[in-house]
Every structure is written in C-alpha cells, then in structure tokens.
Design a protein around this motif. Structure first.
Motif, PDB file in Angstrom:
ATOM      1  N   VAL A 239      55.269 -26.466 -40.025  1.00  0.00           N
ATOM      2  CA  VAL A 239      55.383 -27.100 -41.339  1.00  0.00           C
ATOM      3  C   VAL A 239      55.237 -28.608 -41.152  1.00  0.00           C
ATOM      4  O   VAL A 239      56.072 -29.246 -40.503  1.00  0.00           O
ATOM      5  N   ASN A 240      54.158 -29.175 -41.685  1.00  0.00           N
ATOM      6  CA  ASN A 240      53.924 -30.623 -41.635  1.00  0.00           C
ATOM      7  C   ASN A 240      54.533 -31.232 -42.898  1.00  0.00           C
ATOM      8  O   ASN A 240      54.029 -31.039 -43.996  1.00  0.00           O
ATOM      9  N   THR A 241      55.603 -31.975 -42.741  1.00  0.00           N
ATOM     10  CA  THR A 241      56.428 -32.420 -43.859  1.00  0.00           C
ATOM     11  C   THR A 241      56.044 -33.784 -44.391  1.00  0.00           C
ATOM     12  O   THR A 241      55.378 -34.577 -43.723  1.00  0.00           O
ATOM     13  N   CYS A 242      56.519 -34.080 -45.613  1.00  0.00           N
ATOM     14  CA  CYS A 242      56.453 -35.415 -46.197  1.00  0.00           C
ATOM     15  C   CYS A 242      57.885 -35.929 -46.324  1.00  0.00           C
ATOM     16  O   CYS A 242      58.796 -35.171 -46.667  1.00  0.00           O
ATOM     17  N   GLY A 243      58.098 -37.208 -46.064  1.00  0.00           N
ATOM     18  CA  GLY A 243      59.453 -37.748 -46.119  1.00  0.00           C
ATOM     19  C   GLY A 243      59.562 -39.071 -46.822  1.00  0.00           C
ATOM     20  O   GLY A 243      60.498 -39.843 -46.598  1.00  0.00           O
ATOM     21  N   PHE A 244      58.606 -39.355 -47.730  1.00  0.00           N
ATOM     22  CA  PHE A 244      58.584 -40.679 -48.340  1.00  0.00           C
ATOM     23  C   PHE A 244      59.605 -40.804 -49.459  1.00  0.00           C
ATOM     24  O   PHE A 244      60.365 -41.761 -49.516  1.00  0.00           O
ATOM     25  N   LEU A 245      59.646 -39.846 -50.376  1.00  0.00           N
ATOM     26  CA  LEU A 245      60.586 -39.859 -51.497  1.00  0.00           C
ATOM     27  C   LEU A 245      61.588 -38.722 -51.339  1.00  0.00           C
ATOM     28  O   LEU A 245      61.332 -37.738 -50.651  1.00  0.00           O
ATOM     29  N   ASP A 246      62.741 -38.863 -51.993  1.00  0.00           N
ATOM     30  CA  ASP A 246      63.743 -37.808 -51.929  1.00  0.00           C
ATOM     31  C   ASP A 246      63.186 -36.487 -52.459  1.00  0.00           C
ATOM     32  O   ASP A 246      63.480 -35.411 -51.924  1.00  0.00           O
TER      33      ASP A 246
END
Length: 440
Positions: free
Chosen positions: A49-56
């Motif tokens: 799983v390639n995640t995004c972590g910019f916004l909550d």
C-alpha cells in the motif's frame, strides 16, 4: 519462508501523481525480478500500500486502505508519505509486515523479498524498457525531481521527501524517449517544483544521444518538445525564467498549458503561507504570457480559510480571479497538517466560515470557466482520446490534464481508439466540459 516460482504482489497506490510514479518504479523492479502483479487480494502473496500523508483526510484514507488490505489479505507492506509516521500506522494496524517512507524503493523490495521470496532468478525481459506504468498506454507521468527547497508554512513535503534532488537531464530524456517509443502520446512533467529543476545540480550537463544537455527548465522543455509527443507542465511556480518557456508553447513545441499552484492572491495571506514568488507581479506576468501565446490555458489550486484570512482577503482573491481569468481552478478548505508551522498561527478560521468562503470561491471559478469555455464554441481543436465505449469517445483538449481538468465528448463517435489525436469542431460547452464533432 517457503519460496515460490510465481509470487504475486497486490498493489494499492494512493495520493498524487508523484506517488503514482513511485508505485510504477516499484512495480517495474518487481516485474524485472519476476514477480507478477495480482489483480485482487485473493491472488496476492503480499499487498503493498503506497500511502499519502499530506492532509489528515489523506492519512485516514491511507489507514482505511491498509485496513481493507489487512482484512482481505492479511500480509501488507506499507510505503509512501505516511510511512514516515510508522507509530501512527502501527497504532491502528500493528500487524503490518513492514513500513517504509516515500521513494524508499530498496526497503520496499527487501520487504517483498522477505514476505514472498522467489525460488529462482527470473529473466529481465519480464519488464519493458519503459518500465511498468499504472496510467493508460497513451500518457505517462515523467518525474524530473524529488523533494522541495521551499518551506511553505502549511506544507510538510520537505519533511516527507527532503530537499530538491533533480535527476540528470540525460536520465530524464532517456526515460522520455523510451516512453514515446513505447507509444506514449503525452508526457506529463511532474515534481514538487518543476521550474526549479536543476538548481541543486547547478544546471550540470550530461550526455544524451550525440549532445550534452543541461539540467535546466528551459533546456529540458526544449528537448522534450523535440520528441514528437504532447508535453504538459505541472507544478510550475511563476518565476521570471518561466517567461522563456512560453514562446515554446506559441511555437507548438510543448502544450500551451501551465499548472501553477498559486494557493492565494492576497499579499498578507501569501506572506503568512511563506509562498515563493509571492511578491511577483503575477497578473502582469499572466497577461504577458497570453500576449505571447493566446491559446495558453492556466490551471491552479487555491486554499481558503487559512489562519488569519479575513473577509477582505477573500474579496481580494475573488477580484484577482476576475482579473486573472484562469481556465481551470480547484480549491481546498484549509486544514491543519501535523508538523506544519501554520498550525501555530493565530486566528484560525471557523469551519462554517471556511465553507462559506469555499462556496463563494467555487461559484466565481465556475462563472469564469463557463465564460471561457463558451468562447471556444465554433473553434476547431486537437483532442487526445482517452476512452471509447458504445456511447462515443471521450478525450481532452490541449488545455486539459487527465483526471483533474475537463473532458471533450464526441457523442456517438465510436471510431477513434484511445491514444488517437483527432481534430474536432466544438459545438457545445458547459461549466467544465466541451462537446464536439470530429472532422474528417
């Protein structure tokens, strides 16, 4: 761990196009080693799983995706931007096999090797020269750098991905050339700050074909324009040297399209955001660009409800939009990002006020988009076809990037195939899309 000859890896890619390129690179390496990509959870020996972590909200989406993969498969490797917060991931999903950060390709490969080892060395011919891509065959993202040197107060990208690291120009050109040879008709140039490309390399030269090429924004655009594909520029800051590239658009060397993340127009808000080039005479620059290239389309994203933003700032922004007449515009309501300096700013805007300002902004943007698209009725344009079904073909003009901008509908026309570039006459428009008839 038992080894197998035909291990399969499931892959979930979240977030922005830059993360999508990271996913493509990982999958290309997996395929080169002999792994297959599983079409579903049941067939996968392990899931990445390639995640995004910019916004909550993006973090929650990532946690939900990890949870689904754990429930459906149970063997999950986490990578990407949210991977820098391993404890936050393991607090919710303690049994994930491994957690790595963004563009840590080697660590992902090691985790896959541990979870699903291969029994023998595969043939490298299992992966094509252009790598494995997650986009349709006719367009591809071309990442030219990682990281960012700016320190915008609302952003944690430098914390996640580090400072600017540009790829040598020859490496970029070789990848672009492979893509075009493989049938790609449109190259979408991406990075965190495309117009800063090569600054960290001091614009060093590298060898491509029979020449030396500089790692410099204008030079790269010029060489990419010689490959015969559409070249679309994303994430360009309005620095003065961008002026040099606009004539290439007028000469049809690259697409007349600029994706510029303005974020706001009010000087006081831009100063609080610590945006680069916030003191530039942006409206004058936009007018100059359009004088040089009248067909130029400009897209941008904005934030409303930034801490300290006043009603007067919003009025200023809407007046600025009236002057700028941007073609494609998106908007976000500000939200705190863990670790961002803006969290500590005073005078945070109440949620109901953010919503009201968002509604005002989108109403103005829709009004402008409607007007600009109405002006295209009766014109003849080039359209790249993205999909065809029983109802007709759907494509995009030179002013539309995939998935974020509008579409051109060729109703009833089932003859084109995806990747075709056709000439079409515009018959109708609404706030965001065009309807056209293909010319013979």
């Amino acid at each position: 761990m038992k080894t197998e000859q035909n291990q399969k890896v499931g892959f979930i890619s979240l977030g922005c196009p830059k993360a999508l390129v990271d996913s493509e690179r990982i999958i290309s390496r997996l395929r080169a080693e002999g792994y297959a990509v599983a079409p579903n959870y049941d067939d996968a020996n392990v899931v990445v799983v390639n995640t995004c972590g910019f916004l909550d909200s993006a973090k929650q989406e990532s946690l939900d995706a990890i949870g689904e993969a754990m429930a459906e498969n149970g063997r999950v490797i986490v990578t990407g931007c949210m991977g820098v917060e391993e404890s936050a991931i393991r607090d919710v999903h303690p049994d994930v096999l491994a957690v790595t950060g963004p563009h840590q390709y080697e660590q992902v490969m090691e985790a896959v090797h541990d979870a699903a080892p291969l029994s023998e060395s595969p043939f490298t011919s299992l992966v094509p020269p252009e790598g494995v891509r997650l986009t349709p065959r006719h367009y591809a993202y071309l990442k030219i750098s990682e990281g960012c040197n700016h320190r915008c107060s609302f952003c944690i990208i430098p914390q996640l991905r580090g400072d600017l690291v540009s790829r040598p120009a020859a490496d970029v050109m070789r990848e672009a050339e492979h893509l075009v040879r493989a049938g790609v008709k449109e190259l979408l140039v991406i990075s965190q700050d495309t117009s800063a490309y090569g600054v960290d390399l001091k614009y060093a030269e590298s060898h491509w074909r029979d020449r030396s090429v500089r790692a410099q924004f204008f030079d790269l655009c010029k060489h990419l324009g010689d490959l015969g594909a559409w070249v679309r520029l994303h994430y360009v800051y309005p620095y003065p040297h961008v002026d040099e590239v606009v004539p290439l658009m007028a000469e049809e060397k690259i697409l007349p399209y600029l994706d510029i993340p303005f974020q706001h127009a009010s000087p006081s808000v831009l100063k609080a955001m610590k945006r680069p080039a916030h003191d530039a005479k942006t409206l004058d620059r936009i007018n100059m660009w359009r004088d040089i290239c009248p067909d130029l389309s400009i897209r941008s994203t904005f934030v409303v409800g930034f801490p300290g933003e006043t009603d007067e700032d919003v009025d200023y922004l809407l007046d600025w939009l009236d002057e700028a007449q941007l073609d494609r515009v998106g908007c976000f309501q500000y939200e705190n990002v863990e670790g961002a300096p803006a969290n500590a700013l005073p005078d945070h805007v109440p949620e109901d006020v953010k919503q009201h300002r968002f509604d005002r902004f989108m109403s103005k943007a829709q009004e402008i988009s409607t007007k600009r698209l109405q002006e295209k009725i009766g014109k003849t344009i080039d359209v790249i076809i993205d999909e065809v079904d029983d109802e007709g073909a759907i494509g995009r003009s030179k002013g539309d990037a995939p998935e974020i901008d509008g579409a051109v509908y060729l109703n009833g026309d089932t003859e084109p195939t995806p990747g075709d570039i056709v000439t079409a006459h515009i018959k109708h428009a609404d706030a965001y899309d065009l309807w056209a008839i293909r010319e013979d």
